[in-house]
Design a protein around this motif. Sequence first.
Motif, PDB file in Angstrom:
ATOM      1  N   SER A   1      68.916  -8.006   1.608  1.00  6.79           N
ATOM      2  CA  SER A   1      67.465  -8.062   1.456  1.00  6.79           C
ATOM      3  C   SER A   1      66.769  -7.316   2.580  1.00  6.79           C
TER       4      SER A   1
ATOM      5  N   HIS B   1      60.334  -8.275 -12.465  1.00  5.62           N
ATOM      6  CA  HIS B   1      59.967  -7.543 -11.259  1.00  5.62           C
ATOM      7  C   HIS B   1      60.381  -6.084 -11.404  1.00  5.62           C
TER       8      HIS B   1
ATOM      9  N   ASP C   1      58.536 -19.178  -4.904  1.00  2.00           N
ATOM     10  CA  ASP C   1      57.947 -18.578  -3.709  1.00  2.00           C
ATOM     11  C   ASP C   1      56.757 -19.414  -3.254  1.00  2.00           C
TER      12      ASP C   1
ATOM     13  N   PRO D   1      68.362  -9.621 -11.218  1.00  2.00           N
ATOM     14  CA  PRO D   1      68.413  -9.901  -9.779  1.00  2.00           C
ATOM     15  C   PRO D   1      69.762  -9.557  -9.171  1.00  2.00           C
TER      16      PRO D   1
ATOM     17  N   THR E   1      62.766 -18.046 -10.952  1.00  5.42           N
ATOM     18  CA  THR E   1      61.914 -17.076 -10.268  1.00  5.42           C
ATOM     19  C   THR E   1      62.595 -15.715 -10.192  1.00  5.42           C
ATOM     20  N   ALA E   2      63.911 -15.707  -9.956  1.00  4.48           N
ATOM     21  CA  ALA E   2      64.646 -14.440  -9.879  1.00  4.48           C
ATOM     22  C   ALA E   2      64.621 -13.685 -11.200  1.00  4.48           C
TER      23      ALA E   2
ATOM     24  N   ARG F   1      65.150  -9.072  -7.386  1.00  6.32           N
ATOM     25  CA  ARG F   1      65.079 -10.116  -6.371  1.00  6.32           C
ATOM     26  C   ARG F   1      66.490 -10.445  -5.912  1.00  6.32           C
TER      27      ARG F   1
ATOM     28  N   ALA G   1      57.996  -9.025  -4.228  1.00  5.59           N
ATOM     29  CA  ALA G   1      58.400 -10.276  -3.592  1.00  5.59           C
ATOM     30  C   ALA G   1      57.709 -10.438  -2.249  1.00  5.59           C
TER      31      ALA G   1
END
Length: 367
Positions: free
Chosen positions: A115, A190, A242, A260, A185-186, A194, A58
């Motif tokens: 975060s 990944h 993003d 996420p 997006t989350a 996120r 991220a």
Amino acid sequence: MSTRLPRPWWIYRGTGLPLRDIELTEVLPKAPPWRTFTGTSASADGASGTAAPVEPPAPPQDEAELRRRLGAAREGTVPDPTEVDLVNAALILRRPLLVTGRPGTGKSSLAYRISRELRLGRVLRWPITSRTTLGSGLYRYDAVGRIHAAATTDARTTAPEDRTPGDTAAASDIGAFLELGPLGTALLPHALPRVLLVDEFDKADMDLPNDLLDAFEAGEFTIPELARLRGHQRVVEVRSDDPDRTVRIRDGRIRCREFPLVVITSNDEREFPPAFLRRCLHLHFKEPERDRLADIVAAHLGSQDDDPRVAELIRLFAERSAQENGLATDQLLNSIWLATSGAYSRGADWEALLRAVWHRLDGVRET
């Protein structure tokens, strides 16, 4: 349960200080079997240091925004054990965290604290209104814009032989007219979760909690506009939530690899369906006590231990908040800034000004 702090099993410690000399991948336990997902990245530049290709890390959170929301990270902050227990449980179990409490108690700030401490990068924020739908959180498709682009190309190049490859590509490239939302997006694959902030969820239409269930359970979703193209265009590049980032989507399907860390805030203004609550962990934010208020002031305005005006305002604020069914911590910060910044010369009108700054939040007029 151990009363020693920090507890041995904690990953997130609630101090506000970023992890040092350790990577989250080294300490994050594997997901339960029923919360294990297998998404892989279709992006050519996806990170490949793991067993399967995943999206790049991220982007970093903007430091100016972090300071605005949280103040400075500082040593000596005493965490709330209940808060830290539940954040860690949500992290380990890969379950959303429903955070309830009165407005102004710092519910949204929790996502940014997590975060910053776990170094998970930019928080994906999904602000909820009465018109929010599941689709708007997953992706946005500008069909009208695509039609307009095609019509403009046709108007400029009336004859097929006059068209350039760039004209044809610009008009036909569906990816240029599609953008993933915060939730979409989350859910990209990944290597680390996120952080997704679903803010003021109690404003949502009554159907949204149930609509979210499938996305939360499956950890994936399909974009029909792209799925229809898979016979001749399997991979499409689209924008993500993003800034300045694009991702490649294969066969119109997005599936996460690490679920996420979802923080859902609610002002306790409505009830949610049992099926939704069953899939969340629930953390209730109580009114901050004086020590916690002093920590918030110190984070935003620096140490004020030697200023008696600050201690007195914190005391008065805590008493007034209890009398008025709760005030917001930013009201305290506003009053301390007025009293100590030098911008205001305290005079006979101070009490009236303080009452105006510390106005009630429940809509009841003062007499």
